[in-house]
Design a protein around this motif. Structure first.
Motif, PDB file in Angstrom:
ATOM      1  N   LYS A 355     -67.469  15.184  68.924  1.00 29.23           N
ATOM      2  CA  LYS A 355     -67.844  14.426  70.123  1.00 29.23           C
ATOM      3  C   LYS A 355     -68.263  15.351  71.246  1.00 29.23           C
ATOM      4  CE  LYS A 355     -65.557   9.988  70.246  1.00 29.23           C
ATOM      5  NZ  LYS A 355     -64.259   9.356  70.441  1.00 29.23           N
ATOM      6  N   LYS A 356     -67.477  16.397  71.416  1.00 26.14           N
ATOM      7  CA  LYS A 356     -67.743  17.340  72.489  1.00 26.14           C
ATOM      8  C   LYS A 356     -69.128  17.974  72.282  1.00 26.14           C
ATOM      9  CE  LYS A 356     -65.737  21.627  74.180  1.00 26.14           C
ATOM     10  NZ  LYS A 356     -66.094  22.647  73.234  1.00 26.14           N
ATOM     11  N   THR A 357     -69.406  18.359  71.069  1.00 23.41           N
ATOM     12  CA  THR A 357     -70.683  19.020  70.799  1.00 23.41           C
ATOM     13  C   THR A 357     -71.854  18.064  71.001  1.00 23.41           C
ATOM     14  OG1 THR A 357     -69.467  20.241  69.128  1.00 23.41           O
ATOM     15  CG2 THR A 357     -71.849  20.538  69.163  1.00 23.41           C
ATOM     16  N   VAL A 358     -71.696  16.838  70.524  1.00 26.34           N
ATOM     17  CA  VAL A 358     -72.775  15.853  70.698  1.00 26.34           C
ATOM     18  C   VAL A 358     -73.052  15.650  72.193  1.00 26.34           C
ATOM     19  CG1 VAL A 358     -73.353  13.410  70.440  1.00 26.34           C
ATOM     20  CG2 VAL A 358     -72.425  14.671  68.505  1.00 26.34           C
ATOM     21  N   ASN A 359     -71.989  15.583  72.981  1.00 28.78           N
ATOM     22  CA  ASN A 359     -72.162  15.429  74.429  1.00 28.78           C
ATOM     23  C   ASN A 359     -72.891  16.610  75.042  1.00 28.78           C
ATOM     24  OD1 ASN A 359     -71.102  12.929  74.792  1.00 28.78           O
ATOM     25  ND2 ASN A 359     -69.000  13.672  75.080  1.00 28.78           N
ATOM     26  N   GLU A 360     -72.498  17.796  74.606  1.00 23.60           N
ATOM     27  CA  GLU A 360     -73.140  18.997  75.151  1.00 23.60           C
ATOM     28  C   GLU A 360     -74.631  18.965  74.878  1.00 23.60           C
ATOM     29  OE1 GLU A 360     -69.381  22.016  74.468  1.00 23.60           O
ATOM     30  OE2 GLU A 360     -71.238  22.335  73.340  1.00 23.60           O
ATOM     31  N   ILE A 361     -74.979  18.540  73.677  1.00 21.00           N
ATOM     32  CA  ILE A 361     -76.396  18.521  73.314  1.00 21.00           C
ATOM     33  C   ILE A 361     -77.147  17.512  74.162  1.00 21.00           C
ATOM     34  CG2 ILE A 361     -77.992  17.926  71.448  1.00 21.00           C
ATOM     35  CD1 ILE A 361     -76.592  19.777  69.778  1.00 21.00           C
ATOM     36  N   ALA A 362     -76.520  16.351  74.385  1.00 20.92           N
ATOM     37  CA  ALA A 362     -77.162  15.329  75.210  1.00 20.92           C
ATOM     38  C   ALA A 362     -77.351  15.856  76.634  1.00 20.92           C
ATOM     39  CB  ALA A 362     -76.335  14.061  75.204  1.00 20.92           C
ATOM     40  N   THR A 363     -76.336  16.564  77.159  1.00 18.98           N
ATOM     41  CA  THR A 363     -76.437  17.094  78.510  1.00 18.98           C
ATOM     42  C   THR A 363     -77.535  18.140  78.603  1.00 18.98           C
ATOM     43  OG1 THR A 363     -74.050  16.887  78.522  1.00 18.98           O
ATOM     44  CG2 THR A 363     -75.033  17.977  80.414  1.00 18.98           C
ATOM     45  N   ASP A 364     -77.600  19.024  77.605  1.00 17.40           N
ATOM     46  CA  ASP A 364     -78.646  20.052  77.596  1.00 17.40           C
ATOM     47  C   ASP A 364     -80.018  19.414  77.626  1.00 17.40           C
ATOM     48  OD1 ASP A 364     -76.834  21.985  77.400  1.00 17.40           O
ATOM     49  OD2 ASP A 364     -77.269  22.569  75.327  1.00 17.40           O
ATOM     50  N   ARG A 365     -80.163  18.356  76.816  1.00 16.97           N
ATOM     51  CA  ARG A 365     -81.477  17.713  76.708  1.00 16.97           C
ATOM     52  C   ARG A 365     -81.868  17.120  78.047  1.00 16.97           C
ATOM     53  NH1 ARG A 365     -80.771  12.745  74.235  1.00 16.97           N
ATOM     54  NH2 ARG A 365     -80.060  13.842  72.403  1.00 16.97           N
ATOM     55  N   LYS A 366     -80.875  16.427  78.652  1.00 18.96           N
ATOM     56  CA  LYS A 366     -81.172  15.816  79.945  1.00 18.96           C
ATOM     57  C   LYS A 366     -81.571  16.869  80.950  1.00 18.96           C
ATOM     58  CE  LYS A 366     -78.634  11.550  79.767  1.00 18.96           C
ATOM     59  NZ  LYS A 366     -77.276  11.035  79.892  1.00 18.96           N
ATOM     60  N   ARG A 367     -80.805  17.944  80.961  1.00 12.85           N
ATOM     61  CA  ARG A 367     -81.081  18.987  81.923  1.00 12.85           C
ATOM     62  C   ARG A 367     -82.503  19.512  81.742  1.00 12.85           C
ATOM     63  NH1 ARG A 367     -78.003  21.731  85.511  1.00 12.85           N
ATOM     64  NH2 ARG A 367     -79.026  23.633  86.185  1.00 12.85           N
ATOM     65  N   ASN A 368     -82.907  19.628  80.470  1.00  9.39           N
ATOM     66  CA  ASN A 368     -84.258  20.122  80.225  1.00  9.39           C
ATOM     67  C   ASN A 368     -85.333  19.132  80.646  1.00  9.39           C
ATOM     68  OD1 ASN A 368     -83.423  22.526  79.255  1.00  9.39           O
ATOM     69  ND2 ASN A 368     -83.310  21.820  77.132  1.00  9.39           N
ATOM     70  N   ASN A 369     -84.988  17.867  80.596  1.00 10.79           N
ATOM     71  CA  ASN A 369     -86.011  16.862  80.900  1.00 10.79           C
ATOM     72  C   ASN A 369     -86.093  16.487  82.364  1.00 10.79           C
ATOM     73  OD1 ASN A 369     -86.773  16.798  78.305  1.00 10.79           O
ATOM     74  ND2 ASN A 369     -85.677  14.944  77.765  1.00 10.79           N
ATOM     75  N   ILE A 370     -84.985  16.742  83.084  1.00 12.20           N
ATOM     76  CA  ILE A 370     -85.003  16.388  84.504  1.00 12.20           C
ATOM     77  C   ILE A 370     -85.902  17.366  85.235  1.00 12.20           C
ATOM     78  CG2 ILE A 370     -83.598  16.378  86.609  1.00 12.20           C
ATOM     79  CD1 ILE A 370     -81.268  15.393  84.878  1.00 12.20           C
ATOM     80  N   ASN A 371     -86.812  16.856  86.020  1.00 15.08           N
ATOM     81  CA  ASN A 371     -87.647  17.770  86.791  1.00 15.08           C
ATOM     82  C   ASN A 371     -87.751  17.287  88.232  1.00 15.08           C
ATOM     83  OD1 ASN A 371     -89.636  15.717  86.813  1.00 15.08           O
ATOM     84  ND2 ASN A 371     -90.290  16.397  84.781  1.00 15.08           N
ATOM     85  N   ILE A 372     -88.369  18.132  89.038  1.00 17.37           N
ATOM     86  CA  ILE A 372     -88.408  17.846  90.476  1.00 17.37           C
ATOM     87  C   ILE A 372     -89.104  16.510  90.728  1.00 17.37           C
ATOM     88  CG2 ILE A 372     -89.162  18.741  92.727  1.00 17.37           C
ATOM     89  CD1 ILE A 372     -88.955  21.548  91.546  1.00 17.37           C
ATOM     90  N   ASP A 373     -90.133  16.218  89.940  1.00 12.56           N
ATOM     91  CA  ASP A 373     -90.851  14.952  90.148  1.00 12.56           C
ATOM     92  C   ASP A 373     -89.952  13.744  89.904  1.00 12.56           C
ATOM     93  OD1 ASP A 373     -93.127  16.216  90.879  1.00 12.56           O
ATOM     94  OD2 ASP A 373     -94.009  16.200  88.863  1.00 12.56           O
TER      95      ASP A 373
END
Ligand code: ADP
Ligand code: MG
Length: 466
Positions: A355-373
């Protein structure tokens, strides 16, 4: 070459030396660790006491270096001698975008692959890891897989020429087109097969211009039986390369040589690409790869887990497959991370860890997709102001406040530099961004409703980016 050969160890000796290293390593680590981190290492060359190896990814290297550095050093000095050093390169077909890594200032990128049955005087750059055997078929890739099989039975002889595969990131395009290449090399060893990314093609082309060898460059590719080019969308904006590629394409196609291409979009959506190319790309077969359904995702995970020598329950596989849905590379990454955590702490693979790992991956992905726009949009919606207003010079209080918040959130939620953030908000200086961040931070201290508003905005931004 003659003088060099005496200094280099033959491939055969190299394989014995490496086996010797492995057997010593095996005694010092668990079976799982051995299978995961040591078996995939490929020895390439031993020269001047430097053992050069190939690793599947940068992550791999970092992991090994961090955890098994002393074991490796000890082992190679026992086997090769006290001056032995290790240098490594990252498999150039690896999934990561990172630059080829350097150790001990090693910059040589030459890769010695398994000996082909027929010795061609060029490197095919195919990664033997990508095969049809380990490619799982599901609804999303059925057509592409079937066509790939037909092409490898009869390269250049089907109507699937060119074969154009397109689809989103991490869905198996590279795997599939390289599997075709590997299969053809096995079935027809005298065929000249080459795989390369569009970027490498472009770089080589530019180099050939600089060294006045454009003709050699062009003739080399016109002489192939099978030309596989990955991520052809990167030809957009490179007019000269497009022009040359157009001529290579025509020569190959006329002489019924097989052309295989991949892209992130179908030909007609490659805006900015020469129309002549777009129409040629549609001459053969265009097949898409769609994200796999749950059953296929589970099957892929099961296969990968087996390959890593992991035993993972069906329940856990299902949990991962239900939570990571749109990218096979992420599925694989998740498994490797779980394995890494479990093997480091010699713990079992528990549900909690998963569970912890799946969450980490989801967070990483979000972080990569969030942009200033995307941040700007949410903040402007919240304050009900037009997006262009936030970039204006205006000093109106509510706009200044929205702008400061957007800057602050951009700093918090993206990896953008202060300079980039400043540029996004009307070309402001980086000191303005620092000022915005510090004033929001200090306001937050004593202002509960501001803290809540920031949390709401963050949630909204994350919700908007999945
Ligand atoms: P793309 O080129 O579309 O971005 P890749 O071919 O690099 O994707 O695939 C990402 C990872 O997922 C690779 O490690 C690949 O082996 C794996 N993969 C993709 N599709 C499949 C599949 N159908 N079966 C097994 N593994 C797959
Ligand atoms: Mg790819």
């Amino acid at each position: 070459m003659g003088a060099e050969l005496t200094e280099k160890t033959s491939l055969n000796d190299l394989s014995i030396i490496w086996k010797n290293c492995l057997s010593r390593i095996k005694k010092n680590v668990t079976q799982m660790t051995y299978n995961t981190w040591f078996l995939p290492i490929r020895p390439l060359q031993l020269e001047d006491n430097t053992l050069k190896v190939e690793l599947p990814s940068q992550f791999f290297w970092e992991w090994i270096d961090e955890h098994y550095n002393s074991l490796i050093n000890k082992t190679i000095s026992e086997v090769i001698g006290p001056d032995a050093r290790l240098s490594y390169i990252i498999d150039r077909n690896s999934d990561e975008d990172s630059e080829p890594a350097n150790n001990h200032n090693e910059t040589n990128e030459a890769i010695v692959k398994e000996k082909p049955k027929v010795k061609h005087n060029f490197e095919s750059y195919l990664n033997t890891r990508y095969t049809f055997q380990n490619f799982i078929t599901g609804e999303g890739n059925q057509l592409a897989r079937a066509a790939a099989g037909a092409i490898s039975d009869n390269p250049g002889g089907t109507s699937f020429n060119p074969f154009f595969v397109y689809g989103g990131v991490g869905l198996g395009k590279t795997h599939l087109i390289q599997a075709i290449g590997n299969e053809i090399v096995n079935k027809f060893p005298d065929k000249r097969v080459i795989y390369l990314s569009t970027d490498i093609f472009t770089v080589e082309f530019v180099e050939s211009i600089q060294s006045n060898r454009v003709n050699d460059f062009s003739n080399f590719y016109r002489g192939m039986d099978v030309l596989i080019i990955d991520d052809i969308q990167f030809l957009i904006g490179k007019e000269k390369t497009q022009d040359l590629f157009f001529h290579i394409f025509n020569t190959l196609h006329q002489s019924r040589k097989q052309i295989i291409l991949s892209s992130d979009k179908p030909p007609k959506n490659l805006k900015g690409l020469d129309e002549r190319l777009i129409s040629r790309f549609q001459w053969g077969l265009t097949a898409d790869i769609q994200p796999p359904e749950l059953e296929t995702r589970i099957a892929i995970l099961r296969k990968k887990a087996e390959a890593y020598g992991m035993s993972v329950s069906g329940e856990i596989l299902e949990y991962i497959a239900s939570n990571i849905t749109s990218n096979i590379r992420e599925l694989e990454g998740c498994l490797i991370k779980i394995l890494a955590n479990a093997s480091l702490s010699s713990k079992e693979i528990t549900f909690e860890l998963v569970k912890k790992t799946v969450n980490e991956i989801a967070t990483d992905r979000k972080r990569n997709n969030i942009n200033i726009d995307s941040i700007t949009k949410v903040v402007c919606d919240h304050f009900n102001i037009a997006e262009n207003k936030i970039r204006d010079k205006t000093r109106k209080k509510e706009i200044v406040q929205a702008r400061q918040l957007a800057m602050y959130l951009s700093k918090e939620m993206t990896n953008a530099s202060l300079k980039t953030i400043g540029l996004h908000f009307g070309g402001r200086d980086h000191s303005t961004v620092i000022h915005a961040c510090t004033s929001i931070e200090s306001l937050k201290e004593n202002n509960k409703s501001l803290r809540e508003m920031i949390e709401d905005l963050k949630n909204q931004i994350e919700l908007n980016t999945t």
